[in-house]
Every structure is written in structure tokens, then in C-alpha cells.
Design a protein around this motif. Structure first.
Motif, PDB file in Angstrom:
ATOM      1  N   THR A   1      37.012  64.465  11.962  1.00 47.75           N
ATOM      2  CA  THR A   1      37.870  65.578  12.343  1.00 47.75           C
ATOM      3  C   THR A   1      37.160  66.540  13.287  1.00 47.75           C
ATOM      4  OG1 THR A   1      39.047  65.400  10.266  1.00 47.75           O
ATOM      5  CG2 THR A   1      39.282  67.475  11.463  1.00 47.75           C
ATOM      6  N   ARG A   2      35.854  66.759  13.025  1.00 47.50           N
ATOM      7  CA  ARG A   2      35.146  67.725  13.866  1.00 47.50           C
ATOM      8  C   ARG A   2      35.040  67.255  15.311  1.00 47.50           C
ATOM      9  NH1 ARG A   2      31.279  65.325  10.609  1.00 47.50           N
ATOM     10  NH2 ARG A   2      29.682  64.098  11.717  1.00 47.50           N
ATOM     11  N   ASP A   3      35.185  65.920  15.563  1.00 45.66           N
ATOM     12  CA  ASP A   3      35.108  65.400  16.932  1.00 45.66           C
ATOM     13  C   ASP A   3      36.477  65.341  17.606  1.00 45.66           C
ATOM     14  OD1 ASP A   3      32.402  65.023  16.638  1.00 45.66           O
ATOM     15  OD2 ASP A   3      32.675  63.012  15.765  1.00 45.66           O
ATOM     16  N   ARG A   4      37.510  65.469  16.835  1.00 45.44           N
ATOM     17  CA  ARG A   4      38.858  65.314  17.392  1.00 45.44           C
ATOM     18  C   ARG A   4      39.329  66.617  17.997  1.00 45.44           C
ATOM     19  NH1 ARG A   4      43.292  62.153  17.019  1.00 45.44           N
ATOM     20  NH2 ARG A   4      42.276  60.647  15.675  1.00 45.44           N
ATOM     21  N   ILE A   5      39.909  66.529  19.189  1.00 43.84           N
ATOM     22  CA  ILE A   5      40.498  67.697  19.836  1.00 43.84           C
ATOM     23  C   ILE A   5      41.878  67.936  19.243  1.00 43.84           C
ATOM     24  CG2 ILE A   5      41.393  68.575  22.029  1.00 43.84           C
ATOM     25  CD1 ILE A   5      39.197  67.014  23.435  1.00 43.84           C
ATOM     26  N   ARG A   6      42.149  69.182  18.900  1.00 41.32           N
ATOM     27  CA  ARG A   6      43.454  69.527  18.366  1.00 41.32           C
ATOM     28  C   ARG A   6      44.278  70.209  19.458  1.00 41.32           C
ATOM     29  NH1 ARG A   6      46.733  73.361  16.617  1.00 41.32           N
ATOM     30  NH2 ARG A   6      48.018  72.976  14.755  1.00 41.32           N
ATOM     31  N   PRO A   7      45.218  69.492  20.092  1.00 37.98           N
ATOM     32  CA  PRO A   7      46.024  70.130  21.140  1.00 37.98           C
ATOM     33  C   PRO A   7      46.974  71.163  20.543  1.00 37.98           C
ATOM     34  CG  PRO A   7      46.851  67.929  20.682  1.00 37.98           C
ATOM     35  CD  PRO A   7      45.588  68.074  19.878  1.00 37.98           C
ATOM     36  N   ALA A   8      47.229  72.216  21.307  1.00 40.14           N
ATOM     37  CA  ALA A   8      48.178  73.258  20.893  1.00 40.14           C
ATOM     38  C   ALA A   8      48.967  73.670  22.139  1.00 40.14           C
ATOM     39  CB  ALA A   8      47.450  74.445  20.281  1.00 40.14           C
ATOM     40  N   GLN A   9      49.931  72.839  22.504  1.00 42.69           N
ATOM     41  CA  GLN A   9      50.569  72.958  23.817  1.00 42.69           C
ATOM     42  C   GLN A   9      51.914  73.681  23.812  1.00 42.69           C
ATOM     43  OE1 GLN A   9      50.771  68.911  25.260  1.00 42.69           O
ATOM     44  NE2 GLN A   9      48.659  68.983  26.025  1.00 42.69           N
ATOM     45  N   LEU A  10      52.367  74.177  22.683  1.00 40.87           N
ATOM     46  CA  LEU A  10      53.678  74.827  22.661  1.00 40.87           C
ATOM     47  C   LEU A  10      53.706  76.048  23.571  1.00 40.87           C
ATOM     48  CD1 LEU A  10      54.944  74.941  18.959  1.00 40.87           C
ATOM     49  CD2 LEU A  10      55.958  73.715  20.888  1.00 40.87           C
ATOM     50  N   PRO A  11      54.752  76.200  24.381  1.00 40.96           N
ATOM     51  CA  PRO A  11      54.909  77.441  25.140  1.00 40.96           C
ATOM     52  C   PRO A  11      55.142  78.605  24.182  1.00 40.96           C
ATOM     53  CG  PRO A  11      56.446  75.729  25.896  1.00 40.96           C
ATOM     54  CD  PRO A  11      55.849  75.255  24.612  1.00 40.96           C
ATOM     55  N   ALA A  12      54.980  79.802  24.698  1.00 38.36           N
ATOM     56  CA  ALA A  12      55.238  80.983  23.868  1.00 38.36           C
ATOM     57  C   ALA A  12      56.709  81.035  23.483  1.00 38.36           C
ATOM     58  CB  ALA A  12      54.843  82.249  24.620  1.00 38.36           C
ATOM     59  N   ALA A  13      56.982  81.425  22.259  1.00 39.50           N
ATOM     60  CA  ALA A  13      58.371  81.572  21.809  1.00 39.50           C
ATOM     61  C   ALA A  13      58.938  82.889  22.336  1.00 39.50           C
ATOM     62  CB  ALA A  13      58.440  81.544  20.283  1.00 39.50           C
ATOM     63  N   LEU A  14      60.250  82.918  22.517  1.00 34.30           N
ATOM     64  CA  LEU A  14      60.913  84.144  22.956  1.00 34.30           C
ATOM     65  C   LEU A  14      60.736  85.240  21.904  1.00 34.30           C
ATOM     66  CD1 LEU A  14      64.295  82.845  24.401  1.00 34.30           C
ATOM     67  CD2 LEU A  14      62.470  83.956  25.679  1.00 34.30           C
ATOM     68  N   ARG A  15      60.326  86.417  22.327  1.00 39.57           N
ATOM     69  CA  ARG A  15      60.173  87.525  21.380  1.00 39.57           C
ATOM     70  C   ARG A  15      61.537  88.012  20.883  1.00 39.57           C
ATOM     71  NH1 ARG A  15      55.027  89.539  21.333  1.00 39.57           N
ATOM     72  NH2 ARG A  15      53.655  88.897  23.034  1.00 39.57           N
ATOM     73  N   SER A  16      62.557  87.856  21.717  1.00 34.00           N
ATOM     74  CA  SER A  16      63.890  88.349  21.346  1.00 34.00           C
ATOM     75  C   SER A  16      64.788  87.219  20.846  1.00 34.00           C
ATOM     76  CB  SER A  16      64.544  89.029  22.554  1.00 34.00           C
ATOM     77  OG  SER A  16      64.605  88.127  23.652  1.00 34.00           O
ATOM     78  N   PHE A  17      64.173  86.221  20.208  1.00 35.87           N
ATOM     79  CA  PHE A  17      64.950  85.075  19.733  1.00 35.87           C
ATOM     80  C   PHE A  17      65.944  85.496  18.647  1.00 35.87           C
ATOM     81  CE2 PHE A  17      65.560  81.536  16.753  1.00 35.87           C
ATOM     82  CZ  PHE A  17      66.036  80.565  17.626  1.00 35.87           C
ATOM     83  N   VAL A  18      67.168  85.002  18.778  1.00 40.79           N
ATOM     84  CA  VAL A  18      68.203  85.270  17.777  1.00 40.79           C
ATOM     85  C   VAL A  18      68.437  83.982  16.998  1.00 40.79           C
ATOM     86  CG1 VAL A  18      70.622  85.846  17.413  1.00 40.79           C
ATOM     87  CG2 VAL A  18      69.303  87.063  19.150  1.00 40.79           C
ATOM     88  N   PRO A  19      68.249  83.989  15.692  1.00 43.64           N
ATOM     89  CA  PRO A  19      68.421  82.766  14.904  1.00 43.64           C
ATOM     90  C   PRO A  19      69.825  82.185  15.034  1.00 43.64           C
ATOM     91  CG  PRO A  19      67.383  84.482  13.595  1.00 43.64           C
ATOM     92  CD  PRO A  19      67.860  85.136  14.853  1.00 43.64           C
ATOM     93  N   ARG A  20      69.895  80.863  15.108  1.00 46.93           N
ATOM     94  CA  ARG A  20      71.175  80.157  15.087  1.00 46.93           C
ATOM     95  C   ARG A  20      71.230  79.504  13.712  1.00 46.93           C
ATOM     96  NH1 ARG A  20      71.633  79.021  20.740  1.00 46.93           N
ATOM     97  NH2 ARG A  20      73.675  78.076  20.414  1.00 46.93           N
ATOM     98  N   GLN A  21      71.841  80.198  12.743  1.00 51.41           N
ATOM     99  CA  GLN A  21      71.650  79.844  11.348  1.00 51.41           C
ATOM    100  C   GLN A  21      72.104  78.431  11.022  1.00 51.41           C
ATOM    101  OE1 GLN A  21      69.828  81.967   9.427  1.00 51.41           O
ATOM    102  NE2 GLN A  21      69.690  80.087   8.214  1.00 51.41           N
ATOM    103  N   GLU A  22      73.251  78.034  11.569  1.00 52.29           N
ATOM    104  CA  GLU A  22      73.749  76.691  11.259  1.00 52.29           C
ATOM    105  C   GLU A  22      72.771  75.620  11.728  1.00 52.29           C
ATOM    106  OE1 GLU A  22      77.646  73.806  12.124  1.00 52.29           O
ATOM    107  OE2 GLU A  22      77.566  75.829  12.968  1.00 52.29           O
ATOM    108  N   ALA A  23      72.271  75.760  12.956  1.00 49.08           N
ATOM    109  CA  ALA A  23      71.316  74.787  13.485  1.00 49.08           C
ATOM    110  C   ALA A  23      69.993  74.846  12.723  1.00 49.08           C
ATOM    111  CB  ALA A  23      71.094  75.032  14.976  1.00 49.08           C
ATOM    112  N   LEU A  24      69.548  76.050  12.361  1.00 49.51           N
ATOM    113  CA  LEU A  24      68.319  76.174  11.579  1.00 49.51           C
ATOM    114  C   LEU A  24      68.429  75.466  10.237  1.00 49.51           C
ATOM    115  CD1 LEU A  24      67.209  79.880  12.190  1.00 49.51           C
ATOM    116  CD2 LEU A  24      65.923  77.816  12.797  1.00 49.51           C
ATOM    117  N   ASP A  25      69.582  75.620   9.590  1.00 48.25           N
ATOM    118  CA  ASP A  25      69.791  74.953   8.303  1.00 48.25           C
ATOM    119  C   ASP A  25      69.745  73.435   8.463  1.00 48.25           C
ATOM    120  OD1 ASP A  25      70.039  77.414   7.122  1.00 48.25           O
ATOM    121  OD2 ASP A  25      72.230  77.383   7.018  1.00 48.25           O
TER     122      ASP A  25
END
Length: 753
Positions: free
Chosen positions: A87-111
Motif C-alpha cells: 500500500t505504501r508504494d501505491r499511488i492513490r489518485p484523487a481526481q474528483l473536481p471540486a463540488a459546487l458549494r451551492s449544490f441543491v440536493p435532488r432528494q429522489e435521485a439521492l435516494d
């Protein structure tokens, strides 16, 4: 594969995780469904585990162990295998773009997403139309679950619907392999080699892979991780049916926001200004189609002018083409995003998309699309299905599709730009012909005793809906009532003069339904088109229908002039039955103006002319109105005799609609004489008739009249039953006359309790 040794006599048997799971489940007499519910995993996933097709994570093994009360036996078998490198030799990618700060939940899709994640599905596909917020939703949700994937997160934009070509999976794999620590010289040059290395590196890992804006299933398939502990999230405007069928993807469709969600998003951009003018904010949300992209652009436009009231932007969106307003810059515009979808379509499908922009709005029947594009209904259905696959239209029922207002506005722009005006007018003419033919077929089914005078223009030979029962024809008219109004007005704007005949072929239903607040403006457009096209017979019909509307609106004085204009045209055309119909209209107008002698003269003339023309339907109609005049003059016996004769004519012709209307006239005659039981009897006959033809509007009217009769006699319990039945029948009907009647009924129910 991890295993457990089991001593059986002289032989030691090594059990795999799946074999032990099966043995323990059978021993406890649990079905797969019962165990799935207890362990909170899917039944299919359990089946794969038992057959050793998949390997469980330690957490899942522990959950199943607890559900089976296995004392840790199963959990011990789920110890992860050693990885290819420490594990110490493996690179851990973290490529997600930043999430919108003003995100409004879409409850049906989230469920839905949370349920799929809990069931340990390996591939979740989020699809939906352009601008609906697929990327923002998926990136936000990926951030919330990223901690469950300690081996990293890979992300790429596959540019499936961008202006340039979609990403090549081989190129994407090259980037992924470098992110996973592979040196450039060790990356294979061919796609198959890259896929093999990619899957090897992800084997036994818990990695999240996010593939944004995919064009189709073939593009994503080489990028899917093979590790059962990993998860791939995909977004696309395409429904990705291939991924659902072949790769077991769980499809979650994102739709435009609800009204409340749209307002929440606007608050996140505009703050308290939204609640300061909530009505204007609702208009902006609706005109933006409640699409997150359009809403953010609208919010940005409002932020540029912080002192200007929101109602100014709402007015601008109402007055102007929304696509012109919903533009932040050349690249960030609803029009630009839609162009990417359009440009990716095959040429024949793109042509169909553009021609659908000519539709007047509302649900699009397959036959209507076929008329517009000049293909058979079967071919049109194939084109519509292809457009639904990429969410440029949405299927709402077996034979209907809808196009979002902003999408249709873009399609109309394109068809105006890429096709000449005459070609577009011909397409609209075919659509009008479809509704002329279908409307005529519906009226023949509902009023079989009325002679159909030939029009001076024969509609083109286009596919026509067929009706096997009167109820089918009534339902068609109620479904298409608003579309017919739109089509008349839309066709007039394009100078398609044949729209003048639409109110002609459905004339009886217009008179019966009385939705004049919708129809009168359309009738004026139809009159202009009749005169422009030289359609004299249509001109006479429309003038008469405007006269009928005037009487229902208690403007009989203005109706007289309209009927006289129509009569001059009828005489010019030698249309004796038409002249009789004008006399009926004049008789009704004089009756409303309380000139009973003139009313009787016109109606007697109509009876004589219709007899000369051999038109028993017009004769019966004139007789029914004459009965009203006679009753008003005190000759109730003669009125009853006339109505009895009229009903016999309609019953003999099996004209249910006309017979039901005659029963209501007989009920009114009985009620005016204080004969309540007789009135109820006639209303019950009418109710049976209108129920048989599924005429909800007439049923509601009869229930209201029955309720009024009971209320007049002091029987409020029965009155409330009838009024409630009427209100229930009109529930959800947005046509103003129907909605107004329902409001009156509800007020009656409140007042008498």
C-alpha cells in the motif's frame, strides 16, 4: 480464493466463501431473498457470492456473518488478498473536481443512488437531458462516498456531447494508468493491452471511477473496473441501454428540478432576493425549465444587476426568446449545450428533431410526428425513440412524447435556419391534415346522425387515428382540446390557411364543450385564415361558431350580425342545410333577447329548410330549441311533445350525444313545472348515456344538476354526494370553464356544511 478446511471422514474438504455461505444459509433454512433483506445486500449479489463469481469486502462479509449468526466463520474468509504492491508504494489518485458549494440536493435521485450503493451495485449510470445537472449531482455524490474507496478516485470527462470528438477510451486509459503510477514506457500501445493492465492494477482494490459525459456504452466499457469492490459512476445524455443490458448498470434518470428545488437553487445564487419577489422567481424558474444550468445562468444575469427587481428578468424571459436571455457567454449558454446534442445526431434523426420544433407544443403523438416529418408512424416511432435515448424528447405514454420548452425553442430555431419557409409550411399543413381527418372521424363517431357536408378542400392522405367506440373519440377530444387551439393559432402564424377548417370539423364538440375562453381567440385566427385562403364555407362555419360563443357569453346582440354574415355566404354557396343552421342560431339569439315571436319564426324556418334538404339532424336541433321557446311562452305540453319527437329521432339514429342532451332538456322542462321525480328520471337517463360515452364534462354537469335538485328539496346529504361526484370528475381539468365549474361546486359544498 479464501477457503476453510472441513474434515469429513478421512478426507479434508476445502470450502470457499461461497460454498460455506450456501451451506450456512441452507442450514438455517433461509431463502436468498430473506438473507438479502437481513444483510442489506441485493439478492443477485448474494447469488454471485454463493457461486464464487464475486468476492465480498470485509464489511459485507461481516454483515452476512451477523445475519447468519455464523460467529465470524464467514468474516474470517473475507480477509483481502495481498496486492501486487504494498500500500505504501501505491499511488492513490484523487481526481474528483471540486463540488459546487451551492449544490441543491435532488432528494429522489439521492435516494435512488444511495439504494444502489447499499445494494453493492458495481455500475450506476446517471442519464438525463442537457443542462439537467448530471455532472454536478454525480460529482457531489461521489465526494460524499469517496471515503469508502481508500484506493482512490479516478475521474474523466469523456466529452460525449461536446463540440469536438468524444474521447478515445485508449487515450483515457493512458491517463488513468499514469495516475495509478505506471511509467509512460510501461503503458501498452494498444487498447486491449491497456485494458488488461488497468484491470490488473485495480484488482482487489476499492476504487471509485467517475466517467462523465459518455456518448454510449462502447465508450465506457473498457474503462470499467473489474474489481467487485470498486464502483463506476457514469453520466450521459444517452440512456446507455447497452450498459444496462450487458454490464448490469443501474440507471437513474435525472429530470428537471421540482419547483421547490428550483427556488432553493435560485436562493443559493441570489439570496434573499428570491423571497422578496417569490412570484417573479417562480416565473424565472418555469421559463428556465427548472434546469439547473439555465437557472444558474439566470441567477448570474440577475446578479449583474443587483438593484434591478427580479420581475424585470421575469418579464424579459416572458417577452423574449428564453434562449437569447439564458446566455452567460458563448460557451456557457443553453443554446450551445443543446447544439452539442443536435450535432451528434445522425442526419435523418437530426432532421426529425428540427421538424418537431414546428409542433405547436404539448404532447406529441407518433402520428403527429409522422405527419410533420413525412414518414410512416412506424418510422416516426423509431426516430422518436432515438431522440428519447439522448433525452431530446421524453416518452410519457405508449404513443406520446414531450419536448422540453427550451429544447423545442432550439429545434424551431434550427428548422427556421436550415429549411426554407415553404418546406416548413408544407410540414405544418400535413400536421393540420392529420387533425382534420382525425377530428372528422371523431365527430362521425359521436354524432352519427348529422350529415357531413363536404369541405371545399380535401385533406391530404395522411395517417389518421381510428375510433372503435364513442368513448375513444370523447377521450381523444379532451386530450387534444388545448392542442387543437394551439394548432389553429400556430398554423395561422405560419399562414397555413387550412387551419380554418379545424373548428369546422369539430364544430359539434366545440358547441357541446363550450371551452370558449380558449377557443374564441383561435376562432378569430381561423376566420382570418378562411378569408385569406378564400375558404368561403369555412368562413361561414367560423362565423356561426363565434355566434354560438357569443350566446353562451350572454352577448346575443353581437351574435345576430355574425349569423347574418354566415347566412349570406350559405345562400351564395347554395347550402340549404347551412342556411337552416343560421336560422337556428338567429332563433337562439332572439330567445336570449326575449323576442320569442322572432325566435319561433327563425326556428320554424329552420325546420322547413332542413326538411327540404333532407337533414333530420338539423330538423331535430331546430325542434329542440323551438321547444324551449314554446315552454317560455307557456305551452309546456307542445314543448314536451316536440322534445319527445326529437329524442325519438336521435335514439333511432343511435346518436348518444344528442340523445343525452335531449334528456337534459326534458329534465329542465320537468323541473320548471315542479315535477322533480320526472326531472331526476331524465337526468339519470342522461347520466347513463354520457357515462357510456365517457363524457366526463357532461357527467359532471348532470351530477351538479342532480345535486341542485336535491338541495332545492332540502335533501342536503344527497346533494353533497352529487356535487362531490361532479367535483371529483373535474379534478385536474385545467380548462377554464371546467376549472370554474369545479370551483363553484367546492364553494357549494363549503356553504352547506
Amino acid at each position: 480464493m479464501n477457503s476453510r478446511r472441513q474434515q469429513t471422514g478421512v478426507e479434508t474438504v476445502e470450502l470457499t466463501f461461497g460454498q460455506l455461505l450456501h451451506e450456512l444459509r441452507e442450514g438455517r433454512k433461509l431463502s436468498l431473498s430473506e438473507l438479502a433483506a437481513g444483510a442489506n445486500v441485493s439478492k443477485g449479489y448474494l447469488s454471485n457470492l454463493e457461486h464464487d463469481i464475486r468476492s465480498p469486502s470485509a464489511e459485507i462479509a461481516e454483515a452476512i456473518d451477523r445475519a447468519l449468526d455464523a460467529g465470524g466463520e464467514l468474516a474470517d474468509l473475507a480477509v483481502p488478498r495481498p496486492r501486487a504492491r504494498a500500500t505504501r508504494d501505491r499511488i492513490r489518485p484523487a481526481q474528483l473536481p471540486a463540488a459546487l458549494r451551492s449544490f441543491v440536493p435532488r432528494q429522489e435521485a439521492l435516494d435512488q443512488a444511495s439504494a444502489a450503493f447499499a445494494a453493492h451495485e458495481g455500475l450506476i449510470a446517471f442519464d438525463g437531458p442537457a443542462g439537467v445537472g448530471k455532472t454536478a449531482f454525480t460529482v457531489h455524490w461521489a465526494h460524499t462516498i469517496a471515503s469508502y474507496f481508500p484506493d482512490g478516485v479516478l475521474f474523466t470527462d469523456l466529452r460525449g456531447f461536446a463540440a469536438d470528438a468524444p474521447e478515445d477510451p485508449a487515450v483515457v486509459l493512458g491517463r488513468f494508468l499514469r495516475a495509478l503510477g505506471t511509467s509512460p514506457q510501461d503503458i501498452p500501445s494498444d487498447l486491449d493491452g491497456r485494458v488488461a493492465l488497468y484491470r490488473t492494477l485495480l484488482e482487489a482494490t476499492r476504487t471509485l471511477v467517475v466517467l462523465d459525459n459518455a456518448v454510449d456504452a462502447d465508450q465506457i466499457r473498457p474503462l470499467l473496473p473489474s474489481s467487485p469492490q470498486s464502483l463506476a459512476l457514469v453520466t450521459s445524455r444517452n440512456r446507455l441501454s447497452g450498459a444496462v443490458v450487458q454490464d448490469g448498470a443501474v440507471r437513474i434518470t435525472l429530470r428537471p428540478m421540482s419547483s421547490d428545488e428550483a427556488l432553493d437553487l435560485m436562493r443559493s445564487v441570489l439570496g434573499t432576493r428570491v423571497d422578496g419577489d417569490l412570484a417573479a422567481a417562480r416565473v424565472i424558474a418555469d421559463r428556465a425549465g427548472r434546469l439547473p444550468l439555465a437557472l444558474r445562468i439566470a441567477g448570474e444575469r440577475a446578479n449583474l444587476l443587483p438593484t434591478v427587481p427580479l420581475r424585470k428578468l421575469a418579464d424579459e424571459l416572458t417577452r423574449r426568446q428564453p434562449l437569447d436571455v439564458l446566455t452567460a457567454d458563448e460557451t456557457l449558454a443553453v443554446r450551445t449545450v443543446l447544439s452539442w446534442s443536435h450535432d451528434a445526431l445522425p442526419a435523418p434523426i437530426a432532421a426529425t428533431f428540427r421538424q418537431l420544433g414546428l409542433h405547436p407544443g404539448g404532447p406529441i403523438r407518433i402520428e403527429a410526428a409522422a405527419a410533420l416529418i413525412g414518414l410512416s408512424p412506424l418510422q416516426a416511432q423509431g426516430h422518436l425513440s432515438a431522440l428519447a435515448t439522448v433525452h431530446l424528447v421524453e416518452q410519457t405514454s405508449q404513443d406520446k412524447f414531450v419536448m422540453h420548452d427550451l429544447v423545442q425553442a432550439y429545434a424551431l430555431e434550427q428548422v427556421r435556419e436550415l429549411a426554407d419557409e415553404e418546406t416548413n409550411r408544407e410540414a405544418l399543413s400535413r400536421l393540420v391534415d392529420l387533425y382534420l381527418n382525425t377530428g372528422a372521424a371523431a365527430i362521425r363517431m359521436l354524432w352519427p346522425s348529422r350529415p357531413r357536408r363536404p369541405l371545399d378542400r380535401l385533406p391530404a392522405d395522411v395517417a389518421t387515428l381510428t375510433f372503435h367506440r364513442p368513448a375513444d373519440a370523447v377521450r381523444w377530444f379532451e386530450d387534444e382540446l388545448q392542442l387543437l387551439v394551439r394548432l389553429v393559432r400556430h398554423g395561422a402564424r405560419w399562414n397555413v390557411t387550412s387551419v380554418a377548417y379545424l373548428p369546422v370539423v369539430v364544430n359539434e364538440m366545440l358547441f357541446h364543450r363550450r371551452a370558449w375562453s380558449w377557443w374564441v381567440p383561435a376562432l378569430r385566427d381561423a376566420l382570418e385564415m378562411a378569408r385569406q385562403g378564400g375558404h368561403r364555407d369555412a368562413e361561414a362555419w367560423v362565423l356561426e361558431t363565434l355566434g354560438d360563443a357569443g350566446i353562451d357569453e350572454l352577448k346575443a346582440g353581437s351574435s345576430v350580425g355574425l349569423y347574418r354574415q354566415a347566412m349570406r355566404i350559405r345562400i351564395e354557396l347554395g347550402d340549404v342545410s347551412g342556411v337552416a343552421g343560421c336560422h337556428v342560431g338567429l332563433g337562439r339569439a332572439c330567445y336570449q333577447l326575449n323576442d320569442l315571436d322572432a325566435a319561433a319564426t327563425h326556428l320554424e324556418t329552420a325546420r322547413w329548410l332542413s326538411t327540404e334538404a333532407g337533414d333530420r339532424w338539423e330538423f331535430a336541433v331546430a325542434s329542440a330549441h323551438l321547444a324551449s321557446v314554446l315552454a317560455a311562452g307557456g305551452d309546456v305540453a307542445a314543448a314536451r311533445a316536440l322534445l319527445t319527437e326529437v329524442q325519438a329521432i336521435f335514439d333511432e339514429a343511435e346518436d348518444l350525444m344528442s340523445s343525452g342532451c335531449t334528456s337534459t332538456l326534458l329534465a329542465g322542462l320537468a323541473e320548471s313545472g315542479g315535477e322533480y321525480e320526472a326531472a331526476l328520471h331524465h337526468l339519470e337517463n342522461a347520466l347513463r348515456t354520457f357515462t357510456e360515452v365517457a363524457d366526463v364534462w357532461s357527467q359532471a354537469h348532470i351530477h351538479r344538476r342532480v345535486g341542485d335538485l336535491h338541495a332545492d328539496r332540502g335533501n342536503l346529504h344527497e346533494a353533497h354526494k352529487s356535487w362531490s361526484a361532479a367535483a371529483d370528475l373535474l379534478s385536474g381539468n385545467t380548462e377554464p370553464t371546467a376549472a370554474g365549474l369545479r370551483k363553484q361546486l367546492i364553494e357549494s359544498l363549503k356553504e352547506d356544511f
